[in-house]
Design an enzyme around this catalytic site. Structure first.
Site, PDB file in Angstrom:
ATOM      1  N   SER A 134      13.390  -4.452   2.254  1.00  0.00           N
ATOM      2  CA  SER A 134      12.359  -3.774   1.477  1.00  0.00           C
ATOM      3  C   SER A 134      11.215  -3.324   2.399  1.00  0.00           C
ATOM      4  O   SER A 134      11.432  -2.489   3.270  1.00  0.00           O
ATOM      5  CB  SER A 134      11.888  -4.685   0.346  1.00  0.00           C
ATOM      6  OG  SER A 134      11.082  -3.996  -0.571  1.00  0.00           O
ATOM      7  N   HIS A 169      15.657  -0.610  -2.633  1.00  0.00           N
ATOM      8  CA  HIS A 169      15.835  -0.889  -4.075  1.00  0.00           C
ATOM      9  C   HIS A 169      16.197   0.380  -4.849  1.00  0.00           C
ATOM     10  O   HIS A 169      15.694   0.629  -5.944  1.00  0.00           O
ATOM     11  CB  HIS A 169      14.553  -1.490  -4.666  1.00  0.00           C
ATOM     12  CG  HIS A 169      13.995  -2.652  -3.923  1.00  0.00           C
ATOM     13  ND1 HIS A 169      14.707  -3.830  -3.742  1.00  0.00           N
ATOM     14  CD2 HIS A 169      12.791  -2.826  -3.298  1.00  0.00           C
ATOM     15  CE1 HIS A 169      13.945  -4.681  -3.051  1.00  0.00           C
ATOM     16  NE2 HIS A 169      12.799  -4.090  -2.775  1.00  0.00           N
TER      17      HIS A 169
END
Length: 240
Positions: A134, A169
């Site tokens: 991330s 994501h």
């Protein structure tokens, strides 16, 4: 830049719900990349404000599989595993540097204040594998899609170790796909790559060499002004 970087859209030890296993196949893949039976791994959780729970999850996943250190720019690492801020050059001795998720913008600001980017670039050139999930993946690129400021927004201020932009994501969070395609299409972000939770892109010397995943339906895309092009994702098996 020279060196090996693994950028994860999600998954790994911090998202066990993605892979449903005791030890993440992505994390197993990362440790194998080092070529060491018991690699030296330093975890950096700056993006989460060095959350104690994040440190605990890292240690639970890796303490029996690697020689673990934690670099905490907030001085919150457990003493027995701490890599002191006053001894940042110990980063050069690590086989892997693993960067956690959180706020990409905060990570970049603090790293630059402490002079960490130049040290990490030197470490990579010397053979240390850089990796992250991330925000810990976003940081290595020239630019990224981030929720550091609340709503998802473009951030054209990455380290530039990797070319273009990145979006983590991709299918795992509601607006990630729509906003990233729009940012790239409008020129707010340069063309780049998007990875779903449980999928990672492996780079060597600035070239994308492999895309791997720890779930059967994980996807990744190259995203340009004209839209998405799917990448081939090799499914990982933990035993390999």
């Amino acid at each position: 830049m020279r060196g090996t970087i693994l950028t994860m859209g999600g998954g790994g030890f911090s998202m066990p719900e993605v892979h449903g296993r005791e030890f993440s196949p992505l994390d197993a893949y990362l440790t194998r990349l080092s070529g060491k039976e018991r690699p030296k791994i330093c975890f950096i959780a700056t993006a989460s404000g060095d959350a104690d729970s994040y440190h605990d999850k890292f240690l639970a996943a890796f303490a029996e599989r690697a020689d673990v250190r934690i670099l905490s720019l907030f001085n919150k690492a457990p003493e027995e595993h701490a890599l002191p801020i006053s001894e940042l050059e110990q980063i050069l001795d690590q086989d892997i540097v693993y960067v956690g998720g959180g706020s990409t913008a905060n990570l970049l600001a603090l790293w630059r204040l402490h002079g960490l980017p130049a040290l990490l670039e030197k470490a990579a050139a010397g053979g240390t594998i850089l990796a992250g999930i991330s925000a810990g993946a976003n940081c290595w690129y020239e630019a990224s899609s981030t929720d550091s400021f609340g709503p998802t927004a473009p951030l054209a201020d990455g380290l530039g170790f990797l070319p273009g932009s990145f979006c983590p994501h991709y299918l795992g969070e509601e607006d990630r796909r729509e906003t990233y395609v729009r940012f790239v299409g409008s020129g707010a972000l340069p063309a780049g790559y998007a990875a779903d939770d449980g999928v990672a892109l492996l780079w060597r010397d600035g070239e994308l060499v492999e895309t791997v995943g720890e779930r059967s339906d994980g996807v990744a895309y190259a995203v340009g002004r004209d839209g998405e092009v799917p990448l081939d994702v090799r499914r990982l098996d933990q035993g390999r």
